[in-house]
Design a protein around this motif. Structure first.
Motif, PDB file in Angstrom:
ATOM      1  N   LEU A  10      57.648   1.001   9.651  1.00 46.52           N
ATOM      2  CA  LEU A  10      58.141  -0.158  10.394  1.00 46.52           C
ATOM      3  C   LEU A  10      59.089   0.274  11.511  1.00 46.52           C
ATOM      4  O   LEU A  10      59.164  -0.377  12.558  1.00 46.52           O
ATOM      5  N   GLY A  11      59.805   1.384  11.296  1.00 49.32           N
ATOM      6  CA  GLY A  11      60.672   1.901  12.349  1.00 49.32           C
ATOM      7  C   GLY A  11      59.893   2.234  13.611  1.00 49.32           C
ATOM      8  O   GLY A  11      60.367   1.997  14.728  1.00 49.32           O
ATOM      9  N   LEU A  12      58.685   2.793  13.457  1.00 48.84           N
ATOM     10  CA  LEU A  12      57.836   3.077  14.610  1.00 48.84           C
ATOM     11  C   LEU A  12      57.189   1.809  15.157  1.00 48.84           C
ATOM     12  O   LEU A  12      57.004   1.681  16.372  1.00 48.84           O
ATOM     13  N   MET A  13      56.854   0.870  14.290  1.00 58.46           N
ATOM     14  CA  MET A  13      56.242  -0.377  14.733  1.00 58.46           C
ATOM     15  C   MET A  13      57.191  -1.160  15.637  1.00 58.46           C
ATOM     16  O   MET A  13      56.773  -1.740  16.648  1.00 58.46           O
ATOM     17  N   HIS A  14      58.466  -1.200  15.285  1.00 65.40           N
ATOM     18  CA  HIS A  14      59.418  -1.915  16.119  1.00 65.40           C
ATOM     19  C   HIS A  14      59.594  -1.229  17.473  1.00 65.40           C
ATOM     20  O   HIS A  14      59.676  -1.900  18.513  1.00 65.40           O
ATOM     21  N   THR A  15      59.661   0.100  17.466  1.00 63.88           N
ATOM     22  CA  THR A  15      59.761   0.810  18.741  1.00 63.88           C
ATOM     23  C   THR A  15      58.513   0.580  19.577  1.00 63.88           C
ATOM     24  O   THR A  15      58.586   0.427  20.803  1.00 63.88           O
ATOM     25  N   LEU A  16      57.350   0.542  18.916  1.00 65.32           N
ATOM     26  CA  LEU A  16      56.092   0.262  19.618  1.00 65.32           C
ATOM     27  C   LEU A  16      56.145  -1.117  20.265  1.00 65.32           C
ATOM     28  O   LEU A  16      55.755  -1.279  21.428  1.00 65.32           O
ATOM     29  N   TYR A  17      56.620  -2.114  19.525  1.00 67.41           N
ATOM     30  CA  TYR A  17      56.741  -3.460  20.088  1.00 67.41           C
ATOM     31  C   TYR A  17      57.662  -3.452  21.306  1.00 67.41           C
ATOM     32  O   TYR A  17      57.372  -4.065  22.345  1.00 67.41           O
ATOM     33  N   PHE A  18      58.756  -2.734  21.192  1.00 72.56           N
ATOM     34  CA  PHE A  18      59.759  -2.673  22.252  1.00 72.56           C
ATOM     35  C   PHE A  18      59.174  -2.137  23.553  1.00 72.56           C
ATOM     36  O   PHE A  18      59.443  -2.663  24.643  1.00 72.56           O
ATOM     37  N   VAL A  19      58.353  -1.076  23.453  1.00 75.77           N
ATOM     38  CA  VAL A  19      57.852  -0.421  24.666  1.00 75.77           C
ATOM     39  C   VAL A  19      56.523  -0.984  25.156  1.00 75.77           C
ATOM     40  O   VAL A  19      56.103  -0.675  26.281  1.00 75.77           O
ATOM     41  N   MET A  20      55.853  -1.798  24.338  1.00 76.57           N
ATOM     42  CA  MET A  20      54.556  -2.327  24.747  1.00 76.57           C
ATOM     43  C   MET A  20      54.620  -3.777  25.213  1.00 76.57           C
ATOM     44  O   MET A  20      53.722  -4.238  25.922  1.00 76.57           O
TER      45      MET A  20
END
Length: 412
Positions: free
Chosen positions: A231-241
């Motif tokens: 989930l830590g990567l999923m949130h960063t993914l949401y942030f940058v996409m």
């Protein structure tokens, strides 16, 4: 394949025309260099045309497709004198070698980069994956006992609607999921985060020091995900996409590279995920989730709002890495007590950003933004000591607080 050099001179022999087949059988070139990828090199990569190192011989049949030997292999014209042939071959080989030096080698992964992945596509992967084992180990709510349980029941936030429980549990299951190198989606998420922050279209290796450039602590991002899982990567993914939040993500990333105010961007992002997860676990987001009839969307925005809050404090109050532990705890406290205000601040910030103005709270002037009341009160009461700052620098130490301990501390 290309002939690099021809060494020595042929012994004087009568010149006789010969067919290509006969030449293939009878002629042995004993002074040719090793050929590789159309370029002639020696065994150690050095040019031995003026040296005395022995060179391996090759049959002419292996060189028939070489442009330098087409005429010789075809047997149409009588062969030229050995010295003349040698000079021509050396000159052509030298020209090809000089031209090759300007060519940059291309990596296989660069020639066919991994396509970017959207947050929704990555989420769909988890929605269609069997997470049964992970779901059995989740803790979606704080365990309260005694007076704390009664108080929460009477005066606490509303319970999450039943139809949203499955979505909430999926979030906590993803937070238990480790990075799997065999899963294409996992690797695409990592590559997308790196490319969007760095601004590159090329893939990067799975392991290496380049991950430290975007704020991981080592050569493997997976080792920083304790406490938040994938989930830590999923949130960063949401942030940058997300096109609306990407400019903010890059602003924060730029600040993280500041000479004196730097901090590890991705590790800090993981801490924002941990805070958002804890607020969801304490049911402080249940009212907003119920109102909007979704969990993932609310949690994504709350994560961004939390990072925005930290960014504003860090930038306007000139924080440094020595303040990290203290700032993280203050951000967490404020986020838990004011979830609705956090989301509202993000909404206003993005609206002002769309309008083309400078959002409030992002001025580089430290006096332009007053800290939150909780920060003022905490600083007036105790104030961080230099010794405490040194102990609170480790982000993963904050991430690893067991949920039960956090719940007991907050309910007491």
């Amino acid at each position: 394949m290309t002939l690099k050099a021809i060494r020595g001179k042929n012994q004087e022999q009568p010149q006789q025309p010969a067919s290509s087949d006969a030449m293939e059988e009878d002629i042995d070139i004993t002074s040719c260099a090793e050929v590789m990828n159309g370029v002639v090199t020696s065994h150690n990569g050095k040019d031995h045309t003026n040296g005395s190192a022995p060179l391996r011989s090759l049959p002419i049949s292996a060189l028939k497709q070489n442009g330098l030997l087409q005429t010789l292999a075809a047997g149409v014209d009588p062969p030229k004198p050995a010295e003349e042939r040698e000079n021509e071959e050396l000159e052509k080989a030298r020209q090809e070698w000089d031209a090759l030096e300007t060519i940059q080698p291309a990596l296989t992964e660069d020639s066919n980069p991994t396509p970017l992945i959207s947050f929704n596509e990555a989420l769909q992967y988890f929605q269609t994956t069997d997470l049964g084992d992970l779901l059995r180990n989740i803790q979606p709510t704080i365990r309260r006992t005694g007076l704390a349980a009664i108080t929460h029941f009477l005066f606490g936030p509303p319970r999450l609607h039943r139809e949203l429980l499955e979505e909430r549990d999926l979030v906590f299951a993803i937070a238990q999921c480790p990075v799997d190198n065999s899963q294409t989606v996992h690797m695409r998420v990592l590559q997308t985060i790196y490319k969007r922050l760095i601004g590159s279209r090329l893939d990067c290796p799975r392991y290496g020091a380049h991950w430290e450039n975007i704020g991981f602590q080592g050569t493997d991002p997976a080792t920083d995900l304790r406490g938040t899982g994938f989930l830590g990567l999923m949130h960063t993914l949401y942030f940058v996409m997300d096109p609306e939040t990407l400019p903010l993500a890059r602003d924060i990333y730029k600040l993280s590279q500041h000479p004196s105010q730097n901090f590890p961007f991705c590790v800090m992002s993981i801490n924002m995920t941990r805070i958002a997860l804890q607020v969801l676990r304490e049911e402080a987001l249940s009212k907003e989730c119920n109102r909007r009839q979704q969990v993932v969307g609310v949690l994504n925005e709350f994560y961004v709002a939390t990072y925005l809050h930290l960014y504003q404090l860090w930038k306007t109050q000139q924080k440094t890495i020595a303040d990290s532990g203290f700032v993280l705890k203050e951000v967490e406290l404020f986020a838990k007590k004011n979830p609705k205000q956090m989301l509202r601040r993000l909404e206003v910030f993005l609206k002002e950003k769309r309008a083309g103005g400078i959002p409030r709270g992002t001025s580089p002037d430290p006096q332009a933004q007053q800290p939150s009341p909780s920060l003022v009160e905490r600083g007036a009461r105790t104030g961080p000591t230099q010794g405490n700052r040194g102990k609170e620098m480790h982000f993963t130490g904050v991430c690893d607080l067991p949920p039960d301990m956090e719940g007991e501390a907050n309910s007491s």
